[in-house]
Design a protein around this motif. Structure first.
Motif, PDB file in Angstrom:
ATOM      1  N   LYS A 203       0.846  -1.182   0.000  1.00  0.00           N
ATOM      2  CA  LYS A 203       0.000   0.000   0.000  1.00  0.00           C
ATOM      3  C   LYS A 203       0.885   1.237   0.000  1.00  0.00           C
ATOM      4  O   LYS A 203       1.785   1.376   0.825  1.00  0.00           O
ATOM      5  N   ARG A 204       0.617   2.124  -0.948  1.00  0.00           N
ATOM      6  CA  ARG A 204       1.381   3.366  -1.061  1.00  0.00           C
ATOM      7  C   ARG A 204       0.417   4.551  -1.040  1.00  0.00           C
ATOM      8  O   ARG A 204      -0.613   4.544  -1.705  1.00  0.00           O
ATOM      9  N   SER A 205       0.774   5.557  -0.251  1.00  0.00           N
ATOM     10  CA  SER A 205       0.025   6.809  -0.259  1.00  0.00           C
ATOM     11  C   SER A 205       0.651   7.754  -1.274  1.00  0.00           C
ATOM     12  O   SER A 205       1.874   7.881  -1.352  1.00  0.00           O
ATOM     13  N   LEU A 206      -0.185   8.400  -2.042  1.00  0.00           N
ATOM     14  CA  LEU A 206       0.232   9.400  -3.014  1.00  0.00           C
ATOM     15  C   LEU A 206      -0.561  10.672  -2.742  1.00  0.00           C
ATOM     16  O   LEU A 206      -1.544  10.661  -2.003  1.00  0.00           O
ATOM     17  N   VAL A 207      -0.163  11.765  -3.377  1.00  0.00           N
ATOM     18  CA  VAL A 207      -0.990  12.972  -3.308  1.00  0.00           C
ATOM     19  C   VAL A 207      -1.028  13.612  -4.694  1.00  0.00           C
ATOM     20  O   VAL A 207       0.005  13.867  -5.309  1.00  0.00           O
ATOM     21  N   ALA A 208      -2.241  13.808  -5.192  1.00  0.00           N
ATOM     22  CA  ALA A 208      -2.422  14.516  -6.458  1.00  0.00           C
ATOM     23  C   ALA A 208      -1.973  15.959  -6.290  1.00  0.00           C
ATOM     24  O   ALA A 208      -2.189  16.583  -5.247  1.00  0.00           O
ATOM     25  N   LEU A 209      -1.354  16.501  -7.314  1.00  0.00           N
ATOM     26  CA  LEU A 209      -0.865  17.878  -7.260  1.00  0.00           C
ATOM     27  C   LEU A 209      -1.979  18.844  -6.864  1.00  0.00           C
ATOM     28  O   LEU A 209      -1.779  19.738  -6.017  1.00  0.00           O
ATOM     29  N   ASP A 210      -3.158  18.673  -7.427  1.00  0.00           N
ATOM     30  CA  ASP A 210      -4.273  19.563  -7.093  1.00  0.00           C
ATOM     31  C   ASP A 210      -4.667  19.441  -5.626  1.00  0.00           C
ATOM     32  O   ASP A 210      -5.071  20.432  -5.000  1.00  0.00           O
TER      33      ASP A 210
END
Length: 314
Positions: A203-210
């Motif tokens: 499981k990886r957390s990401l963050v959208a630029l927006d």
């Protein structure tokens, strides 16, 4: 935000800075931008700061500013070829940041928003054991160490001077124009080649630029953001397998994933000297964004699916 509140945004031509600058302009927020080169951003009210270190003069850019959003940094470099990477990171990310912050205090800046990195927490988490802001720091590379040292210096400065400090630690950021590992993943997905990544259950957390931009803007004038650390994220964690499938769907391309056991991939990568790459593909790194939700009433405006589609907006 009061119309009298003026913002200095550093790193305005970078991946995060450019998107943030555009959103601030769109929302009619008075913003000045610092850039490394005159040609990087064709907008008024810009200041050209060619090098950031402990001696940079920010006086002109800081005049009449109330908020500083510091996105400029020596970014994480996968294959750093300098003799002493930590010294180079410290020059920009620690000495340069603290020099800017002290000058900001002298100029009367009320709040300093520092874009740090989840690498301050560490490189990996246990499955479903996300990092929180309460965890002891555990940086493992020179970049993460430099960001932690900058945070610590800023916290001491804020305690001594009363300038409000907001620290935001994003994980991997993706969006239009993304580079680095995520761009490599997009390239592989576009090729449509079979990849042995069809059975990864990390499981990886990401963050959208927006989403990151929205969180930063929320922190500009939210009273509860003062002197807080927030972790950024989309609020939806994906396995490497799920992420590749999501990227392919967003592109409208086929996804050819072969279900090879993760243990076998780990063994093969270790034998080939690619242990770090395997860690990024097979390991988990999750972040808990509940503090931002509770303290700020913030929620990510885009879902992961929407964020991935934005990567391919014309």
């Amino acid at each position: 935000m009061s119309e009298a509140t003026h913002i200095l945004l550093t790193g305005a031509s970078g991946f995060v800075g450019r998107a943030l600058h555009a959103k601030l302009i769109e929302q009619n927020m008075p913003v000045a931008a610092s850039l490394r080169m005159p040609s990087q951003l064709e907008v008024p009210n810009t200041f050209f700061i060619s090098d950031i270190d402990g001696r940079t003069d920010w006086s002109a850019a800081l005049t009449d500013q109330h908020i500083v959003i510091h996105t400029a940094a020596r970014a994480h470099i996968m294959k750093d070829e300098v003799a002493d990477p930590l010294a180079e990171y410290r020059k920009v990310n620690v000495e340069g940041t603290l020099n800017l912050a002290w000058q900001a205090v002298a100029a009367g800046v009320k709040r300093f928003i520092f874009i740090s990195s989840i690498k301050v927490n560490g490189e990996l988490t246990g499955l479903n054991k996300p990092f929180t802001t309460e965890d002891a720091p555990g940086p493992e590379d020179a970049y993460g160490i430099s960001k932690l040292e900058a945070e610590q210096g800023l916290q001491q400065l804020a305690a001594e001077t009363g300038m409000e400090l907001v620290i935001i630690r994003p994980p991997l950021i993706y969006g239009p124009g993304v580079k680095g590992n995520f761009a490599s993943m997009i390239w592989l997905a576009k090729k449509g080649l079979p990849l042995p990544l069809g059975a990864i259950k990390n499981k990886r957390s990401l963050v959208a630029l927006d989403n990151l931009v929205d969180l930063i803007i929320t922190c500009i004038d939210h009273p509860a953001a003062a002197n807080q650390v927030f972790l950024a994220g989309d609020g939806q964690d994906l396995s490497t397998t799920e992420l590749l499938r999501g990227v392919a769907r967003a592109m409208g391309s086929p996804c050819r994933l072969v279900p090879v056991p993760a243990g076998l991939l780990q063994l093969g990568a270790t034998m080939l000297g690619k242990k770090a790459m395997a860690q990024r593909l097979l390991g988990s790194l999750q972040v808990d964004i509940s503090k931002a939700r509770k303290v700020l009433g913030w929620k990510p405006p885009l879902s992961v699916e929407q964020g991935l589609k934005r990567c391919f907006d014309d």
